[in-house]
Design a protein around this motif. Structure first.
Motif, short mmCIF file in Angstrom:
data_model
loop_
_atom_site.label_atom_id
_atom_site.label_comp_id
_atom_site.label_asym_id
_atom_site.label_seq_id
_atom_site.Cartn_x
_atom_site.Cartn_y
_atom_site.Cartn_z
N ALA A 157 3.89 -11.33 9.61
CA ALA A 157 2.91 -12.02 10.46
C ALA A 157 1.61 -11.24 10.53
N GLY A 158 1.69 -9.92 10.64
CA GLY A 158 0.49 -9.10 10.74
C GLY A 158 -0.35 -9.12 9.48
N LEU A 159 0.27 -9.34 8.33
CA LEU A 159 -0.44 -9.32 7.06
C LEU A 159 -0.95 -10.69 6.63
N HIS A 216 -1.29 -2.66 14.24
CA HIS A 216 -2.20 -1.61 13.75
C HIS A 216 -1.65 -0.22 14.05
N LEU A 217 -1.00 -0.06 15.18
CA LEU A 217 -0.36 1.22 15.47
C LEU A 217 0.77 1.51 14.48
N GLY A 221 0.98 4.60 11.87
CA GLY A 221 2.14 5.48 11.83
C GLY A 221 2.73 5.58 10.43
N LEU A 222 2.83 4.45 9.75
CA LEU A 222 3.35 4.47 8.37
C LEU A 222 2.42 5.26 7.45
N ALA A 223 1.11 5.19 7.71
CA ALA A 223 0.16 5.92 6.88
C ALA A 223 0.34 7.43 7.02
#
Length: 260
Positions: A201-203, A225-226, A230-232
């Motif tokens: 959904a976010g993408l 976005h958080l 975090g994944l980054a």
């Protein structure tokens, strides 16, 4: 810096965009109706995903024998996926070059979208190299080289025009919802789907998010976005063998099928 499809294509983080790419493909009637009428996608989603990614990995990393084998598999699967135009349908064919262009376009745009959220924007040289490399996923089948937009600017014009007009019809929504809300899949698959739906959904573009009935709010947006930030931080620090595990798994299975 990761360079080109040959470097980035093995990264497992690209699986985060799988749902987005699939739903965008389904929203094209030439793809969605073919899947709805000829595929067992919703009954065997993991097998379908593994088959698609085995094709991608083989084209990028495989031997000549492996490339020949995955092309044969894809063409065999595509052969019955056709319908002549009639009063209820514009018709479709899995061998249609424009449909294949759209499928590869969703894979490319999704890969760029996910990868840049993790590693930041590409430099121009890397971006151009990756763009050229992605054309190979289609031209290995029936996509003529000249149909792939000439450069990234041309692709962006093509993409923006397609997305602006893209709407998921009832057939696409039925397949997409079956994928997003599986009723009989393996327990582990159902367990990961809430997070997969959230990332998907976010993408997705806003319109398709609404078409497929995926809830979204300012709170969802903040959490998304958080999560990506975090994944980054977390993902690039994983060992390479973990980041590339799924690529190695798919190619090992292909090699076993070929008796190697």
């Amino acid at each position: 810096m990761v360079r080109g499809l040959a470097d980035m294509g093995a990264e497992g983080i690209l699986l985060a965009g799988a749902g987005r790419a699939i739903l965008m493909q389904l929203a094209d009637p030439a793809v969605g109706h073919g899947v709805a009428e000829h595929s067992t996608f919703t009954e065997r989603p993991v097998n379908r995903l593994r088959g698609t990614l085995t094709y991608v990995y083989a084209i990028v990393y495989g031997t000549d024998e492996q490339v020949k084998e995955v092309r044969r598999r894809v063409n065999r699967a595509h052969a019955p996926v056709r319908r002549a135009p009639d009063e209820t349908s514009a018709g479709y064919s899995a061998f249609d070059a424009h449909a294949q262009l759209w499928v590869v376009a969703t894979l490319y745009d999704t890969a760029v979208t996910v990868f840049e959220k993790i590693y930041g924007p590409f430099d121009d040289g890397t971006a151009d190299e990756m763009y050229r490399d992605y054309a190979k996923l289609g031209t290995a089948l029936q996509l003529p080289e000249e149909l792939w937009p000439a450069d990234r600017a041309a692709f962006r014009r093509y993409w923006d025009e397609r997305v602006q007009a893209l709407r998921a019809d009832d057939a696409a929504v039925r397949v997409g919802r079956g994928l997003l809300y599986p009723g009989s899949a393996a327990l582990w698959y159902r367990a990961v789907m809430p997070f997969a739906r959230f990332l998907t959904a976010g993408l997705l573009p806003d319109q398709l998010r609404r078409d497929f009935g995926l809830p979204w709010s300012p709170g969802h947006d903040r959490r998304f976005h958080l999560t990506m930030r975090g994944l980054a931080v977390f993902y690039p620090r994983l060992p390479r063998r973990i980041r590339h595990w799924f690529k190695d798994y798919c190619l090992a299975g292909l090699a076993a099928d070929l008796g190697h």
